[in-house]
Design a protein around this motif. Sequence first.
Motif, mmCIF file in Angstrom:
data_model
loop_
_atom_site.group_PDB
_atom_site.id
_atom_site.type_symbol
_atom_site.label_atom_id
_atom_site.label_comp_id
_atom_site.label_asym_id
_atom_site.label_seq_id
_atom_site.Cartn_x
_atom_site.Cartn_y
_atom_site.Cartn_z
ATOM 1 N N ALA A 149 -8.947 5.807 4.219
ATOM 2 C CA ALA A 149 -8.652 5.038 3.007
ATOM 3 C C ALA A 149 -7.154 5.040 2.728
ATOM 4 N N PHE A 150 -6.678 3.924 2.177
ATOM 5 C CA PHE A 150 -5.269 3.750 1.873
ATOM 6 C C PHE A 150 -5.083 3.527 0.371
ATOM 7 N N ARG A 151 -3.934 3.954 -0.139
ATOM 8 C CA ARG A 151 -3.709 4.027 -1.583
ATOM 9 C C ARG A 151 -3.306 2.685 -2.196
ATOM 10 N N VAL A 152 -4.024 2.348 -3.276
ATOM 11 C CA VAL A 152 -3.699 1.223 -4.136
ATOM 12 C C VAL A 152 -3.462 1.800 -5.535
ATOM 13 N N GLU A 153 -2.482 1.268 -6.251
ATOM 14 C CA GLU A 153 -2.057 1.901 -7.493
ATOM 15 C C GLU A 153 -3.149 1.979 -8.552
ATOM 16 N N ASN A 154 -3.880 0.886 -8.769
ATOM 17 C CA ASN A 154 -4.840 0.885 -9.868
ATOM 18 C C ASN A 154 -5.929 -0.174 -9.637
ATOM 19 N N GLU A 155 -6.862 -0.249 -10.573
ATOM 20 C CA GLU A 155 -7.999 -1.161 -10.454
ATOM 21 C C GLU A 155 -7.553 -2.622 -10.445
ATOM 22 N N GLU A 156 -6.594 -2.953 -11.275
ATOM 23 C CA GLU A 156 -6.093 -4.331 -11.312
ATOM 24 C C GLU A 156 -5.550 -4.753 -9.948
ATOM 25 N N GLU A 157 -4.785 -3.869 -9.321
ATOM 26 C CA GLU A 157 -4.211 -4.170 -8.011
ATOM 27 C C GLU A 157 -5.317 -4.278 -6.955
ATOM 28 N N LEU A 158 -6.330 -3.420 -7.056
ATOM 29 C CA LEU A 158 -7.429 -3.453 -6.092
ATOM 30 C C LEU A 158 -8.169 -4.792 -6.159
ATOM 31 N N TYR A 209 -11.901 18.173 0.199
ATOM 32 C CA TYR A 209 -10.895 19.232 0.288
ATOM 33 C C TYR A 209 -9.515 18.606 0.105
ATOM 34 N N ALA A 210 -8.637 19.300 -0.613
ATOM 35 C CA ALA A 210 -7.359 18.667 -0.947
ATOM 36 C C ALA A 210 -6.349 19.712 -1.392
ATOM 37 N N ASP A 211 -5.325 19.240 -2.117
ATOM 38 C CA ASP A 211 -4.358 20.150 -2.728
ATOM 39 C C ASP A 211 -4.966 20.707 -4.021
ATOM 40 N N GLU A 212 -4.140 21.174 -4.935
ATOM 41 C CA GLU A 212 -4.666 21.898 -6.087
ATOM 42 C C GLU A 212 -5.594 21.080 -6.981
ATOM 43 N N ARG A 213 -5.387 19.761 -7.069
ATOM 44 C CA ARG A 213 -6.243 18.958 -7.941
ATOM 45 C C ARG A 213 -6.728 17.661 -7.295
ATOM 46 N N GLY A 214 -6.594 17.581 -5.981
ATOM 47 C CA GLY A 214 -7.070 16.384 -5.299
ATOM 48 C C GLY A 214 -6.196 15.179 -5.542
ATOM 49 N N ASN A 215 -4.891 15.392 -5.524
ATOM 50 C CA ASN A 215 -3.976 14.267 -5.688
ATOM 51 C C ASN A 215 -4.179 13.260 -4.569
ATOM 52 N N PRO A 216 -4.058 11.957 -4.865
ATOM 53 C CA PRO A 216 -4.237 10.946 -3.814
ATOM 54 C C PRO A 216 -3.270 11.190 -2.656
ATOM 55 N N LEU A 241 0.849 -1.184 0.000
ATOM 56 C CA LEU A 241 0.000 0.000 0.000
ATOM 57 C C LEU A 241 0.888 1.238 0.000
ATOM 58 N N LYS A 242 0.415 2.331 -0.607
ATOM 59 C CA LYS A 242 1.265 3.496 -0.846
ATOM 60 C C LYS A 242 1.134 4.586 0.216
ATOM 61 N N GLY A 243 0.236 4.375 1.194
ATOM 62 C CA GLY A 243 0.042 5.379 2.228
ATOM 63 C C GLY A 243 -1.405 5.808 2.304
ATOM 64 N N GLN A 244 -1.660 6.951 2.958
ATOM 65 C CA GLN A 244 -3.022 7.452 3.075
ATOM 66 C C GLN A 244 -3.563 7.880 1.705
ATOM 67 N N HIS A 245 -4.821 7.597 1.459
ATOM 68 C CA HIS A 245 -5.501 8.082 0.258
ATOM 69 C C HIS A 245 -6.419 9.252 0.622
ATOM 70 N N HIS A 246 -7.348 9.007 1.545
ATOM 71 C CA HIS A 246 -8.194 10.080 2.063
ATOM 72 C C HIS A 246 -8.729 9.700 3.428
ATOM 73 N N VAL A 247 -9.245 10.687 4.118
ATOM 74 C CA VAL A 247 -9.957 10.486 5.378
ATOM 75 C C VAL A 247 -11.335 11.104 5.201
ATOM 76 N N ALA A 307 -8.358 2.367 -1.840
ATOM 77 C CA ALA A 307 -8.840 3.177 -2.955
ATOM 78 C C ALA A 307 -7.731 3.379 -3.972
ATOM 79 N N THR A 308 -8.097 3.367 -5.244
ATOM 80 C CA THR A 308 -7.122 3.526 -6.321
ATOM 81 C C THR A 308 -6.694 4.983 -6.467
ATOM 82 N N ASP A 309 -5.502 5.191 -6.990
ATOM 83 C CA ASP A 309 -4.990 6.538 -7.190
ATOM 84 C C ASP A 309 -5.787 7.322 -8.242
ATOM 85 N N GLY A 310 -6.427 6.638 -9.167
ATOM 86 C CA GLY A 310 -7.172 7.336 -10.214
ATOM 87 C C GLY A 310 -8.558 6.759 -10.363
#
Length: 324
Positions: free
Chosen positions: A232-241, A51-58, A6-12, A280-283
Motif C-alpha cells: 500500500a502507498f500513502r495518500v494524505e486523506n479521504e478527499e485525495e483518495l 506491526y509498526a513503530d510506537e503508534r503505527g505511523n503510516p 503519493l507520499k511513499g510506502q504505507h504498509h505491506v 491508503a490514507t494516512d489516518g
Amino acid sequence: MNLKPLKGQHHVSAITSNASRNYEFYTKVLGMRLVKKTVNQDDTSMYHLFYADERGNPGTDLTFFEIPRAGHTYYGTNSISTTSLRVPKDDSLQFWMRRFDEFDVEYEEIDQYSGRAMLHFKDFEGQRLALVSDEHNSGVAAGVPWEQSQIPIEHAIRGLGPVMLTVSNLKNTSQVITNIMGYREIGHYDMNGGQVTVFETGEGGTGAEIHIIERADLPKERPGRGSVHHVAFRVENEEELKLWAQYLKDARIPNSGFVERYYFKSLYFREPNGILFELATDGPGFEGDEPFETLGERLALPPYFENQRESIEAKLKPLDTKEL
C-alpha cells in the motif's frame, strides 16, 4: 486532475500460517510493536496483525493475515519479492547480524545496493526481508521506535524501506508507476545477475522507493505462507483518495473504488503484471478504539463488526499479546 504525489510506502501485508509464532518473531526478535490485533475485514475468520513503530505511523506497518492452512510459497516472478525495513545506521546491521545468530535467523552477508548498506534475511516461514541503513538517507521521515522494545533505540527498526517487485515485463509495470502513479525513475543497480530499476515518489528516500527487477526467465510465483499479499502507498486523506478513485476510473484502470477500513481508507488495483497495489490514507490511525498505552493487547474490531464480536472470537484461536 490536480493530484498530490503519493507520499511513499504505507504498509505491506503478508501471509503467515501461525499467528502465535509470527507474533513472537516480529515483536521479540525484531522488536516491532504490535499496534493492532484485528481481523481480515474481507474474511473475519482470520487474524490481521499490524506491526509498526510506537503508534503505527503510516509508512511503518508490516501486517500479516493468518491463514493456518497456507501452503509453501514457490518463489517466482510477478510478486512482491522483498520487504525492507529501515534501521538508523550502517553499524546497526552489525548489531542485527549478532542478534540473528543468537536467534538462529537465516541471513546473508551485508551488501551495498543503490548506495545503501543492506542485510537480507528471512523469517521462520521464508518471508523475504531486508534491513536497510538510513545512514546516508534523506527524504521521507522515519517512524519512532517503541521505547519498550527489546531492541536498543539506536538500532531499532523505524519503518518500511524500499519494496522490491519481481516482474516478467518491466515496461508494463514502469509505465503504470510513472505515468499513472507519478513516480520518477532515478537509477539502476545490479543484483543477483539482474538489473534493478529504482523509482521514487514525493520526498524520496528509503521510505518512498520501489525497486523492480525484470525476470522473464522465472515461473510465476505461487503464494503461500511467507509471501506478500499486497503493498500500500500513502495518500494524505479521504478527499485525495476519492480523487485517485476518479482518476483511475478515467484512466480505465479497474479498481475497487473507495473502501472503508476504519483505521484508514483504501482503494485497490492491480498493475499489469498482476501485483496488487493499495492506496491508503494516512489516518485516522490506530488509537480510535484503543489507547496508545495498550495498543494491540485486545482483539480490536471496527464498529461495523462489533455486534458480531462473539461469533468472530469463537472462530479465532486465542492469541495472548499482552506480554512481551
